[in-house]
Design a protein around this motif. Structure first.
Motif, PDB file in Angstrom:
ATOM      1  N   ARG A   1      52.413  49.258  37.595  1.00  0.00           N
ATOM      2  CA  ARG A   1      52.701  48.466  36.386  1.00  0.00           C
ATOM      3  C   ARG A   1      52.804  47.033  36.836  1.00  0.00           C
ATOM      4  NH1 ARG A   1      55.897  50.966  31.537  1.00  0.00           N
ATOM      5  NH2 ARG A   1      55.697  48.809  30.864  1.00  0.00           N
ATOM      6  N   GLY A   2      52.582  46.082  35.925  1.00  0.00           N
ATOM      7  CA  GLY A   2      52.622  44.703  36.403  1.00  0.00           C
ATOM      8  C   GLY A   2      52.991  43.666  35.370  1.00  0.00           C
ATOM      9  N   VAL A   3      53.238  42.483  35.938  1.00  0.00           N
ATOM     10  CA  VAL A   3      53.486  41.287  35.132  1.00  0.00           C
ATOM     11  C   VAL A   3      52.474  40.256  35.575  1.00  0.00           C
ATOM     12  CG1 VAL A   3      55.103  39.452  34.559  1.00  0.00           C
ATOM     13  CG2 VAL A   3      55.950  41.778  34.945  1.00  0.00           C
ATOM     14  N   ALA A   4      51.821  39.617  34.597  1.00  0.00           N
ATOM     15  CA  ALA A   4      50.838  38.586  34.932  1.00  0.00           C
ATOM     16  C   ALA A   4      51.271  37.276  34.293  1.00  0.00           C
ATOM     17  CB  ALA A   4      49.463  38.990  34.424  1.00  0.00           C
ATOM     18  N   ILE A   5      51.175  36.193  35.063  1.00  0.00           N
ATOM     19  CA  ILE A   5      51.570  34.895  34.494  1.00  0.00           C
ATOM     20  C   ILE A   5      50.482  33.856  34.691  1.00  0.00           C
ATOM     21  CG2 ILE A   5      54.008  35.381  34.985  1.00  0.00           C
ATOM     22  CD1 ILE A   5      53.822  33.165  37.152  1.00  0.00           C
ATOM     23  N   ASP A   6      50.456  32.864  33.790  1.00  0.00           N
ATOM     24  CA  ASP A   6      49.522  31.748  33.922  1.00  0.00           C
ATOM     25  C   ASP A   6      50.068  30.565  33.135  1.00  0.00           C
ATOM     26  OD1 ASP A   6      46.272  31.857  34.871  1.00  0.00           O
ATOM     27  OD2 ASP A   6      46.963  30.082  33.768  1.00  0.00           O
ATOM     28  N   VAL A   7      49.749  29.340  33.585  1.00  0.00           N
ATOM     29  CA  VAL A   7      50.197  28.139  32.859  1.00  0.00           C
ATOM     30  C   VAL A   7      49.302  27.853  31.659  1.00  0.00           C
ATOM     31  CG1 VAL A   7      51.258  27.067  34.861  1.00  0.00           C
ATOM     32  CG2 VAL A   7      48.875  26.587  34.353  1.00  0.00           C
ATOM     33  N   SER A   8      48.134  28.475  31.617  1.00  0.00           N
ATOM     34  CA  SER A   8      47.187  28.201  30.533  1.00  0.00           C
ATOM     35  C   SER A   8      47.342  29.224  29.412  1.00  0.00           C
ATOM     36  CB  SER A   8      45.758  28.253  31.106  1.00  0.00           C
ATOM     37  OG  SER A   8      44.841  28.700  30.142  1.00  0.00           O
ATOM     38  N   THR A   9      47.462  28.730  28.187  1.00  0.00           N
ATOM     39  CA  THR A   9      47.593  29.655  27.048  1.00  0.00           C
ATOM     40  C   THR A   9      46.296  30.424  26.824  1.00  0.00           C
ATOM     41  OG1 THR A   9      47.056  27.781  25.611  1.00  0.00           O
ATOM     42  CG2 THR A   9      49.379  28.427  25.750  1.00  0.00           C
TER      43      THR A   9
ATOM     44  N   VAL B   1      50.148  36.123  39.983  1.00  0.00           N
ATOM     45  CA  VAL B   1      50.426  34.715  39.681  1.00  0.00           C
ATOM     46  C   VAL B   1      49.125  33.955  39.461  1.00  0.00           C
ATOM     47  CG1 VAL B   1      51.446  32.584  40.565  1.00  0.00           C
ATOM     48  CG2 VAL B   1      52.540  34.782  41.032  1.00  0.00           C
ATOM     49  N   GLY B   2      48.950  33.414  38.267  1.00  0.00           N
ATOM     50  CA  GLY B   2      47.708  32.710  37.947  1.00  0.00           C
ATOM     51  C   GLY B   2      46.634  33.717  37.590  1.00  0.00           C
ATOM     52  N   CYS B   3      46.884  34.518  36.566  1.00  0.00           N
ATOM     53  CA  CYS B   3      46.013  35.669  36.276  1.00  0.00           C
ATOM     54  C   CYS B   3      44.632  35.308  35.727  1.00  0.00           C
ATOM     55  CB  CYS B   3      46.702  36.634  35.327  1.00  0.00           C
ATOM     56  SG  CYS B   3      47.332  35.859  33.837  1.00  0.00           S
ATOM     57  N   GLY B   4      44.475  34.093  35.104  1.00  0.00           N
ATOM     58  CA  GLY B   4      43.168  33.705  34.587  1.00  0.00           C
ATOM     59  C   GLY B   4      42.667  34.684  33.536  1.00  0.00           C
ATOM     60  N   SER B   5      41.508  35.281  33.775  1.00  0.00           N
ATOM     61  CA  SER B   5      40.934  36.227  32.825  1.00  0.00           C
ATOM     62  C   SER B   5      41.622  37.591  32.903  1.00  0.00           C
ATOM     63  CB  SER B   5      39.442  36.407  33.116  1.00  0.00           C
ATOM     64  OG  SER B   5      39.289  36.841  34.460  1.00  0.00           O
ATOM     65  N   GLY B   6      42.483  37.765  33.930  1.00  0.00           N
ATOM     66  CA  GLY B   6      43.161  39.051  34.095  1.00  0.00           C
ATOM     67  C   GLY B   6      42.420  39.982  35.028  1.00  0.00           C
TER      68      GLY B   6
ATOM     69  N   ASP C   1      38.391  25.461  33.987  1.00  0.00           N
ATOM     70  CA  ASP C   1      39.697  24.807  33.952  1.00  0.00           C
ATOM     71  C   ASP C   1      40.070  24.265  35.339  1.00  0.00           C
ATOM     72  OD1 ASP C   1      42.359  24.042  33.526  1.00  0.00           O
ATOM     73  OD2 ASP C   1      42.761  25.764  32.228  1.00  0.00           O
ATOM     74  N   HIS C   2      40.226  22.948  35.419  1.00  0.00           N
ATOM     75  CA  HIS C   2      40.544  22.362  36.726  1.00  0.00           C
ATOM     76  C   HIS C   2      41.890  22.818  37.252  1.00  0.00           C
ATOM     77  CE1 HIS C   2      37.472  18.826  36.506  1.00  0.00           C
ATOM     78  NE2 HIS C   2      36.960  19.988  36.165  1.00  0.00           N
TER      79      HIS C   2
ATOM     80  N   THR D   1      55.358  28.981  34.246  1.00  0.00           N
ATOM     81  CA  THR D   1      54.970  28.377  35.521  1.00  0.00           C
ATOM     82  C   THR D   1      55.539  29.175  36.695  1.00  0.00           C
ATOM     83  OG1 THR D   1      56.944  27.025  35.636  1.00  0.00           O
ATOM     84  CG2 THR D   1      55.043  26.073  34.487  1.00  0.00           C
ATOM     85  N   ILE D   2      55.019  28.866  37.860  1.00  0.00           N
ATOM     86  CA  ILE D   2      55.506  29.562  39.062  1.00  0.00           C
ATOM     87  C   ILE D   2      56.972  29.228  39.294  1.00  0.00           C
ATOM     88  CG2 ILE D   2      55.174  29.838  41.549  1.00  0.00           C
ATOM     89  CD1 ILE D   2      52.348  28.722  41.141  1.00  0.00           C
ATOM     90  N   GLY D   3      57.280  27.969  39.122  1.00  0.00           N
ATOM     91  CA  GLY D   3      58.655  27.514  39.348  1.00  0.00           C
ATOM     92  C   GLY D   3      59.662  28.314  38.545  1.00  0.00           C
ATOM     93  N   ASN D   4      59.282  28.671  37.326  1.00  0.00           N
ATOM     94  CA  ASN D   4      60.193  29.418  36.458  1.00  0.00           C
ATOM     95  C   ASN D   4      60.455  30.824  36.946  1.00  0.00           C
ATOM     96  OD1 ASN D   4      60.803  27.503  34.618  1.00  0.00           O
ATOM     97  ND2 ASN D   4      59.293  28.140  33.085  1.00  0.00           N
ATOM     98  N   CYS D   5      59.580  31.329  37.781  1.00  0.00           N
ATOM     99  CA  CYS D   5      59.654  32.741  38.184  1.00  0.00           C
ATOM    100  C   CYS D   5      60.990  33.122  38.782  1.00  0.00           C
ATOM    101  CB  CYS D   5      58.551  33.074  39.181  1.00  0.00           C
ATOM    102  SG  CYS D   5      56.978  33.346  38.377  1.00  0.00           S
TER     103      CYS D   5
END
Lengths: 246, 257
Positions: B154-162, B135-140, B228-229, B187-191
């Motif tokens: 195996r994994g899933v990575a998510i972030d709010v920033s494109t 959650v919040g993978c950033g650069s990965g 990114d703040h 977003t996290i909420g969507n998870c």
């Protein structure tokens, strides 16, 4: 001591122990041999292992004396020569692994908070092995993780070297001590060819058949057994004495 | 003792020459601006430029020096070194770095250590894999390092920033783990509503923003002006995002995960 004749005698005693090891089913590994011209050994060393090795071989430490007409002697005169035996216990294997609890890891720490609060390019790591104080600093890599791994490898090697050096120094010191003691003391055993007997002076025990003795089987075995018994008896006596005194 | 003389290759000669020329001038210039770690800046810039993959055929010493100088000028203006060079190492992988996606911190390398221990203990699911959610993978960084070091993951990575989603996908490809990683912009909420193929995760890992809002303004320019703040700020007590992650965890992580 004493040139070619002594060297020849040294070689004979060395071979006697080699045969004796076979007799007692011990392992005998020749470590080094320094030959002299004339076919003898100036020095020789071997590693022995097996059941009861040290208990029997430790009594062989000391000066062995031979009385005979040497092969090199042209006028048939009787000579006396000596050689010295030193027995050292084989050191236990050095443990090459490191306990992570013994290692202090230091990395860049910003004054104040770290982590997200700070951007750093300082990935240096300093590892200290606390028991020995050995330190390794590593900054080759951009990733701290890699520096840590590299540093640990080097630290491991250095700690091992240091432990080995300590063990080697102890062995050298003990060897020196035994030789010193031997040179200052009386011979422990005389191999007399004219009278064809071997006398162990500590026991006052005489065994007949020098050549047979040097074969390194039953005759030598009987002497080492007797020395063992003698040692046990005297330590028992000391124990009883100290108990009576109370 | 035997001294071994190893003649320097062309690359090392260039690196040394340039480094010497630049060091005196720029370490002083950077220090005058209060830039932290000035010697490391020179070292890493020169090193990066003289690496064989970055050396253009026929590049002259002058070329290299002028490129180094323009990079050092960026540094003098507080641009983080990792953004200037465009890449950095994390654990055993190399990752592309691009503003404003958060630059991985060294401490996060240890977070991955802990996750790896859990990974190795986890048993594979019916599909033969152990699944994680980053959650919040950033650069990965976390995802890519995990996948590179543990083949049964195996994994899933998510972030709010494109930008973060794009960068994570790039880094996964660069390190050849992209076939085991899905990167989703959400977003996290969507998870909790996303089905993820009806699966529950074995492991949830996150390095969420945790800096309290009022502390943010006092940080170094390298962080404040360039990163990114959204990846840094964690509300009044710093824990807002962490709380959200934990809330959602119950519904996404399997029992015993």
């Amino acid at each position: 001591a004493g040139g070619k004749e002594a060297a020849l005698f040294t070689a004979e005693v060395f071979h006697m122990y080699q045969n004796y090891s076979a007799f007692r089913r011990w392992e005998f590994e020749v470590l080094s041999v320094d030959t002299s011209d004339g076919g003898g050994y100036r020095h020789a060393s071997a590693a022995l292992s097996g059941v009861g090795v040290f208990g029997r071989m430790k009594h062989e430490s000391g000066v062995h004396r031979v009385q005979r007409v040497p092969a090199t002697e042209t006028q048939g005169r009787l000579h006396t020569s000596t050689m010295t035996v030193v027995t050292l216990p084989q050191p236990l294997k050095i443990d090459a692994s490191l306990n992570m609890n013994d290692i202090k890891v230091e990395t860049f720490r910003a004054a104040g908070a770290g982590g997200q609060h700070v951007n750093t390019t300082d990935s240096a790591v300093r590892l200290t092995h606390l028991p020995t104080g050995i330190t390794v600093s590593m900054q080759d890599e951009r990733s701290q993780h890699k520096n840590r791994a590299k540093g640990l490898k080097i630290l491991c090697a250095r700690v091992y070297d240091s432990k080995k050096r300590v063990v080697d120094e102890q062995l050298t010191a003990e060897r020196k001590r035994q030789i010193g003691t031997a040179e200052r003391s009386e011979r422990i055993r005389t191999y007399n060819y004219p009278q064809d007997r071997v006398t162990d002076h500590r026991l006052g025990l005489t065994v007949y058949g020098v050549s047979k003795f040097l074969v390194g089987s039953e005759l030598l075995d009987s002497v080492t057994s007797a020395l063992k018994v003698e040692e046990e008896a005297s330590s028992l006596a000391t124990l009883l004495q100290s108990m009576e005194q109370r | 003792r035997v001294l071994v003389y190893r003649p320097l290759g062309a690359r090392q000669t260039s690196a040394l020459t340039i480094a010497r020329a630049l060091k005196r001038k720029w370490v002083k210039a950077l220090q005058a601006e209060g830039i932290p770690e000035p010697e490391l800046a020179v070292k890493y810039i020169v090193d990066h430029l003289t690496r064989s993959t970055n050396l253009h055929v026929g590049a002259s010493l002058d070329d290299l020096v002028s490129r180094a100088e323009s990079m050092l000028e960026q540094r003098r203006r507080r641009t983080p070194l990792q953004y200037i060079i465009g890449e950095w190492d994390f654990r055993n992988v190399t990752l592309k770095m691009k503003a404003p996606v958060l630059i991985p911190r060294p401490e996060t390398e240890q977070l991955v250590d802990r996750v790896l221990t859990s990974c190795r203990l986890a048993s594979r699911g019916d599909d033969g894999w152990v699944w994680f959610l980053d959650v919040g993978c950033g650069s990965g960084a976390i995802s890519v390092a995990l996948l590179a070091e543990c083949p049964q993951l195996r994994g899933v990575a998510i972030d709010v920033s494109t930008e973060a989603v794009d960068l994570t996908r790039e880094n996964a490809i660069m390190n050849n783990v992209h076939e085991r990683l899905d990167v989703i912009h959400t977003t996290i909420g969507n998870c909790s509503t996303l089905t993820f193929g009806g699966r529950l995760f074995d492991i949830l890992v996150s390095n969420p923003p945790y800096i309290p809002s009022r502390v943010l303004a006092g940080l170094d320019p390298e962080v404040l002006w360039f990163e990114d703040h959204r990846a840094l700020e964690g509300g009044p007590d710093g824990l807002r995002v962490t709380a959200e992650v934990l809330d959602v965890a119950q519904s996404i992580v399997r029992k015993g995960g």
